[in-house]
Design an enzyme around this catalytic site. Structure first.
Site, short mmCIF file in Angstrom:
data_model
loop_
_atom_site.label_atom_id
_atom_site.label_comp_id
_atom_site.label_asym_id
_atom_site.label_seq_id
_atom_site.Cartn_x
_atom_site.Cartn_y
_atom_site.Cartn_z
N LYS A 1 6.80 -8.06 6.11
CA LYS A 1 7.72 -8.53 6.41
C LYS A 1 8.51 -7.37 5.29
CE LYS A 1 12.47 -9.94 6.06
NZ LYS A 1 13.43 -9.79 6.98
N TRP B 1 -2.72 -9.28 5.27
CA TRP B 1 -2.30 -8.44 6.05
C TRP B 1 -3.12 -6.96 6.53
CZ3 TRP B 1 -0.63 -3.04 6.68
CH2 TRP B 1 -0.10 -3.18 7.87
N LYS C 1 15.32 -4.25 17.54
CA LYS C 1 14.68 -5.16 16.99
C LYS C 1 13.95 -6.06 18.74
CE LYS C 1 15.57 -6.50 14.82
NZ LYS C 1 15.87 -6.00 13.16
N ARG D 1 4.86 -12.27 5.19
CA ARG D 1 4.04 -10.78 4.14
C ARG D 1 2.78 -10.40 4.95
NH1 ARG D 1 7.26 -9.83 0.07
NH2 ARG D 1 5.01 -8.21 -0.96
N CYS E 1 0.66 -8.04 1.84
CA CYS E 1 -0.19 -9.62 1.50
C CYS E 1 1.15 -10.33 0.82
CB CYS E 1 -1.79 -9.41 1.25
SG CYS E 1 -2.47 -8.45 1.82
N HIS F 1 18.44 15.49 28.80
CA HIS F 1 16.73 16.43 28.17
C HIS F 1 15.59 15.88 28.64
CE1 HIS F 1 20.71 18.94 27.12
NE2 HIS F 1 21.10 18.04 26.63
N ASN G 1 -1.91 -8.07 -3.81
CA ASN G 1 -1.65 -7.96 -2.57
C ASN G 1 -1.68 -5.87 -3.45
OD1 ASN G 1 0.71 -6.75 -0.69
ND2 ASN G 1 1.80 -7.51 -2.66
N GLY G 2 -1.90 -5.22 -2.49
CA GLY G 2 -1.25 -3.73 -2.26
C GLY G 2 -2.68 -2.53 -2.29
N GLU H 1 18.75 0.22 16.65
CA GLU H 1 18.39 -0.73 15.31
C GLU H 1 18.14 -1.85 16.77
OE1 GLU H 1 17.64 -2.09 13.26
OE2 GLU H 1 18.45 -4.42 13.32
N GLU I 1 9.89 -4.78 18.80
CA GLU I 1 9.08 -5.46 17.63
C GLU I 1 8.80 -6.78 17.19
OE1 GLU I 1 11.27 -5.18 13.19
OE2 GLU I 1 12.95 -5.85 14.26
O1 M6R Z 1 12.59 -4.95 3.28
P1 M6R Z 1 13.68 -3.42 3.23
O2 M6R Z 1 14.71 -3.21 4.16
O3 M6R Z 1 12.75 -1.65 2.25
O4 M6R Z 1 12.02 -2.92 5.11
C1 M6R Z 1 12.59 -2.26 5.82
C2 M6R Z 1 11.77 -2.82 6.80
O5 M6R Z 1 10.22 -2.46 7.02
C3 M6R Z 1 12.16 -3.07 7.86
O6 M6R Z 1 14.12 -2.87 7.84
C4 M6R Z 1 12.11 -2.84 9.15
O7 M6R Z 1 11.72 -1.99 9.60
C5 M6R Z 1 12.21 -4.66 10.22
N1 M6R Z 1 10.92 -4.81 10.51
C6 M6R Z 1 12.95 -4.57 10.56
O8 M6R Z 1 13.39 -5.50 11.17
#
Ligand code: M6R
Length: 609
Positions: A604, A73, A487, A27, A2, A506, A99-100, A483, A490
């Protein structure tokens, strides 16, 4: 997860709160709310994105100059107006955003129910408003006493902002393991989960530590420790500029951040390399310390974990040092065995990821030195690590990371080269060659953006309908496939997986059928022929193949569509191959008409476990 904000000053709070929340929507965005005090505290909430709350407030003329806000969130309780923050105590005398996660909230509810408190929501946050109220009324010793007693009593993570009915000119805040910064300028005082939220108003911030509280008045911030004693803190100047947190003409933050990469890579390189020499002294680490490590543990989440996988290939081959890469959420629960002569490297854009922070603490507990690769200056991980290498990416707003990922890759290359050099695993000539080549990367990334974006956009629209995609490669091409696959999935919600090309046979190859999309990454000459063979295998089973390959390699016989990138040293290809993969993820998502900056269910900064 959040985001929380607050303002106490001379201006109308509603405008500042809504504007700041819009910068924190990355967030969490399943509901939002604000509390503004004019004569009385009034709370407004709406389910869904911030736009819904804005619409609700359009015709209201809220004059109050003090208030708090929240974008949610959901963790406890479905996304709904009832569960949205701010939450209030039973008699409305305490209003709070959080937040938490409060881990012992059930136990606290039971305690409070014995004192006739009632609960209207399914959240763990409502209990905070009531427990503060309970201590405030029971001990009658004022806000700091009630907040400190609450901090001692609750378990979990929190950043809270509280308005007390009896203290109309004050906002009270406290935190433990959830991010919060406090800003100040001549117009007032501000609080937020993250710097971009208030950067437009001030770049002067205070960092509040775990188990500390603060009182925000219009012209003054007072900090307290858990005993209720005041603490002196210095204002820090944030070097990011306010424009960096705006879209600046781009349709989406993700696209803007993809296009910022040449600049971000250049800035990060220039921060650590001058006159063709690497200098890591800004991190506090010396060459002798760097030389002393016997092994490396890289610990991170999501894309940052993928940087770790890439780095593993490079550290082991170049610096000949054993590397283990660990997913942070698994790390501490499997009771890892760490060598005291090892180095734990935590990679994180936000510096606030709960699992990465916990992994850092686990490594420290075991007596292992810690080095953090972090983007957000002053974040929790940066403050707790023994050494910090900052990435110079500026604020990253899109939920899907692009420029921070690229900056993390650069820092990991520089660290690997320096370790290889110090450990005498490479000679001076190769050291210089690598340092010179790394400095060519910004131009090569720029070349890709200038020359390939249009054609990638075109091919993306043809693939917006697919249900599945497979990314394959070997060695660093596999590492970057992880990655590329994240990308795509997500942001576009297309199911995708990344495989080491040799692993397909496999099991996974049974999923390949007519027109299945396979993206092959081919830059590593040593394994080039083997990857080609693996691509031929899937092509003969009907796959449609997009290749991302270096200019010097012939991929014509396997490619249905080929993306050629400039040549570089074999260790640095991930910085180039990732660009077309990011563009594919972005444009396929746009073609599907989805919100690329705020994908569903994601936040995020993952500041809860
Ligand atoms: O802030 P951070 O780099 O620790 O975040 C790690 C992951 O949460 C972040 O890389 C996440 O996988 C993103 N959605 C990737 O695009």
């Amino acid at each position: 997860m959040c985001g929380i904000v607050g303002y106490n000053g001379k201006k109308k709070a509603v405008d500042i709160l809504l504007d700041s929340l819009s910068k924190l929507e990355y967030r969490g965005y399943d509901s939002a709310g604000i509390a503004i005090r004019d004569k009385e505290i009034e709370v407004y909430k709406a389910k869904g994105k911030l736009a819904n709350l804005k619409e609700k407030l359009e015709k209201k003329d809220l004059k109050g100059t003090i208030g708090i806000g929240h974008t949610r969130w959901a963790t406890h309780g479905e996304p709904s107006e009832n569960n949205a923050h701010p939450h209030t105590s039973n008699d409305g005398s305490i209003t709070l955003v959080h937040n938490g996660i409060i881990e012992n909230y059930q136990e606290l509810i039971q305690k409070l129910e014995k004192h006739d408190y009632k609960f209207y929501s399914e959240t763990d946050t409502e209990v905070l408003a009531n427990i503060i109220d309970y201590y405030y009324k029971k001990y009658k010793m004022g806000p700091i006493d009630a907040i400190n007693r609450t901090m001692v009593r609750v378990r979990g993570s929190y950043a809270i902002a509280v308005m007390f009915e009896e203290h109309p000119d004050e906002i009270w805040v406290a935190r433990k393991d959830s991010p919060m910064i406090i800003g100040q300028n001549e117009d007032g005082t501000y609080l937020a989960s993250d710097v971009p939220a208030i950067l437009k108003y001030t770049n002067q911030v205070y960092y509040i530590d775990n188990l500390e509280a603060a009182c925000l008045k219009k012209d003054q911030v007072t900090f307290y420790d858990l005993n209720g004693d005041t603490i002196e803190k210095e204002l820090t100047t944030i070097k990011w500029n306010a424009e960096a947190a705006e879209k600046e003409g781009y349709e989406h933050f993700m696209l803007k951040e993809i296009f910022e990469q040449p600049d971000v890579i250049k800035k990060t390189i220039n921060y650590y390399i001058q006159n063709n020499k690497i200098d890591l002294s800004k991190s506090g680490i010396t060459k002798d310390v760097l030389k002393s490590f016997k092994e490396i543990y890289i610990i991170a989440c999501g894309s940052a974990y993928h940087v770790g996988i890439n780095a593993q290939y490079i550290f082991e081959e170049l610096a000949r040092i054993p590397v283990r890469v660990e997913i942070a959420s698994e790390f501490r629960y499997r009771h890892p065995i760490l060598d005291k002569k090892g180095l734990a490297i935590i990679i994180s854009q936000s510096g606030e990821t709960a699992d990465s922070l916990a992994a850092l603490r686990e490594a420290k507990k075991q007596g292992v030195k810690t080095l953090a690769i972090i983007n957000v200056v002053g974040s929790s991980i940066a403050r707790e690590a023994d050494y910090v290498l900052y990435t110079i990416a500026g604020p990253e707003i899109a939920v899907a990371t692009t420029k921070a990922f690229s900056a993390q890759l650069i820092v990991s290359y520089i660290l690997a080269i320096e370790m290889a050099h110090i450990r005498r695993k490479i000679n001076a000539k190769l050291n210089l060659e690598l340092i010179k080549e790394i400095q060519t990367l910004p131009d090569k990334v720029q070349y890709i953006l200038d020359n390939l974006t249009h054609s990638i956009q075109k091919i993306s629209s043809e693939f917006s309908y697919v249900h599945d995609a497979f990314y394959i490669g070997r060695n660093l091409d596999y590492a970057i496939s992880l990655e590329g696959s994240l990308k795509l999935k997500e942001v576009s919600y297309i199911h995708s997986e990344a495989y080491a090309a040799g692993e397909l046979k496999h099991g996974t190859i049974s999923l390949i059928e007519d027109k299945t999309l396979v993206i092959g990454v081919i830059t590593q000459e040593e394994v080039y022929e083997k990857t080609i063979s693996n691509l031929v295998e899937v092509k003969s089973r009907g796959a449609f193949i997009i290749t991302v390959s270096s200019d010097n390699l012939d991929v014509d016989k396997v490619s249905d569509y080929s993306i050629k990138i400039p040549e570089t040293n074999k260790y640095f290809y991930p910085s180039l191959t990732v660009i077309p993969l990011q563009l594919l993820g972005y444009y396929i998502t746009i073609a599907r008409g989805l919100d690329v900056d705020k994908p569903r269910n994601l936040a995020k900064s993952v500041t809860v476990e």
